[in-house]
Design a protein around this motif. Structure first.
Motif, PDB file in Angstrom:
ATOM      1  N   GLY A   1       0.818  -1.204   0.000  1.00  0.00           N
ATOM      2  CA  GLY A   1       0.000   0.000   0.000  1.00  0.00           C
ATOM      3  C   GLY A   1       0.856   1.260   0.000  1.00  0.00           C
ATOM      4  O   GLY A   1       0.531   2.243  -0.678  1.00  0.00           O
ATOM      5  N   GLU A   2       1.961   1.227   0.737  1.00  0.00           N
ATOM      6  CA  GLU A   2       2.841   2.389   0.802  1.00  0.00           C
ATOM      7  C   GLU A   2       3.601   2.573  -0.509  1.00  0.00           C
ATOM      8  O   GLU A   2       3.822   3.702  -0.954  1.00  0.00           O
ATOM      9  N   ILE A   3       4.001   1.464  -1.138  1.00  0.00           N
ATOM     10  CA  ILE A   3       4.659   1.562  -2.443  1.00  0.00           C
ATOM     11  C   ILE A   3       3.709   2.196  -3.454  1.00  0.00           C
ATOM     12  O   ILE A   3       4.098   3.072  -4.233  1.00  0.00           O
ATOM     13  N   GLU A   4       2.446   1.768  -3.422  1.00  0.00           N
ATOM     14  CA  GLU A   4       1.464   2.328  -4.347  1.00  0.00           C
ATOM     15  C   GLU A   4       1.232   3.811  -4.066  1.00  0.00           C
ATOM     16  O   GLU A   4       1.038   4.614  -4.991  1.00  0.00           O
ATOM     17  N   ARG A   5       1.282   4.200  -2.805  1.00  0.00           N
ATOM     18  CA  ARG A   5       0.992   5.584  -2.422  1.00  0.00           C
ATOM     19  C   ARG A   5       2.135   6.534  -2.766  1.00  0.00           C
ATOM     20  O   ARG A   5       1.911   7.582  -3.383  1.00  0.00           O
ATOM     21  N   VAL A   6       3.378   6.170  -2.391  1.00  0.00           N
ATOM     22  CA  VAL A   6       4.497   7.113  -2.559  1.00  0.00           C
ATOM     23  C   VAL A   6       5.308   6.867  -3.830  1.00  0.00           C
ATOM     24  O   VAL A   6       6.122   7.684  -4.214  1.00  0.00           O
ATOM     25  N   LYS A   7       5.108   5.687  -4.454  1.00  0.00           N
ATOM     26  CA  LYS A   7       5.770   5.363  -5.723  1.00  0.00           C
ATOM     27  C   LYS A   7       7.285   5.604  -5.675  1.00  0.00           C
ATOM     28  O   LYS A   7       7.831   6.412  -6.444  1.00  0.00           O
TER      29      LYS A   7
END
Length: 233
Positions: free
Chosen positions: A41-47
């Protein structure tokens, strides 16, 4: 000039903070995650351009995360950080198409080299592991991903034992495993003890080694589906 964006995922907060201080100002640390279940989820959010992920975290392992990132087609490069120097962990990480495998106790320069190579589209394996990987190549040379030996099947385990073993490899506590599988903590303790006897292991590290070498974590989606079935013991 564009600054590389880095996400750090490790369940030890002090390690994350120390690593962030080491990487700054060369890279921009855009986040720190302490539970494996929150990493995607964090990878998707902050890219981030690069995610430095511990191989074993509560909720989801670094190898599982790497598989999901590749399956989703996200561009983030995954570099595994670990304290485990057994080559089987590197083998499983490389099969998951990570961009790097680095030991936590390695010098800062090793990590920087891994990040830079990942950004160029390459795959970096810690120097301390490369020599050990020769055992997985028939000619004794350092093998590439495609030539790594396939894991041999081990002892037959029941579905429940494989579920428990997977949670051990994920770093789940006895209480967390019991809640996830709908069993009592005492039942989980029994299963853990039984697994050690069946597999000839005396430590949790040995069980984690077995889970990775026999691709127990690769069964994540099938196991997750089965976990929703009414517990059978």
């Amino acid at each position: 000039m564009t600054v590389t964006r880095v996400l750090i995922a490790d369940d030890h907060k002090m390690f994350c903070e120390g690593l962030a201080a080491t990487l700054t100002p060369r890279y921009r640390v855009v986040g720190m995650v302490h539970n494996g279940a929150d990493v995607l989820g964090e990878i998707e959010r902050v890219k981030p351009d690069v995610a430095l992920v511990d191989i074993s975290m509560p909720g989801q392992s670094g190898i599982d995360i790497a598989r999901r990132v590749r399956k989703l087609g996200w561009p983030t490069k995954i570099i595994i950080l670990t304290m485990y120097d057994d080559p089987i962990f590197a083998v499983e990480a490389l099969r998951a198409q990570v961009s790097g495998f680095v030991l936590k106790h390695s010098p800062r320069d090793i990590l920087i080299e891994a990040v830079e190579k990942a950004l160029r589209g390459g795959t970096y394996v810690d120097r301390a592991i490369r020599r050990k990987l020769r055992a997985y190549a028939p000619d004794g040379d350092e093998p590439d991903v495609d030539t790594l030996a396939e894991s041999k099947p081990g002892a037959d385990l029941t579905h429940r034992q494989r579920q428990v073993l997977r949670h051990i490899a994920l770093g789940s506590t006895i209480a967390e495993t019991a809640k996830a599988l709908g069993l009592s903590p005492k039942a989980i303790e029994f299963h853990r003890g039984r697994l050690k006897k069946l597999l000839g292991m005396s430590t949790t590290a040995g069980l984690i080694h077995y889970a990775l070498s026999h691709r127990i974590l690769a069964e994540e989606e099938a196991v997750a589906a089965n976990d929703r079935i009414q517990p059978d013991d």
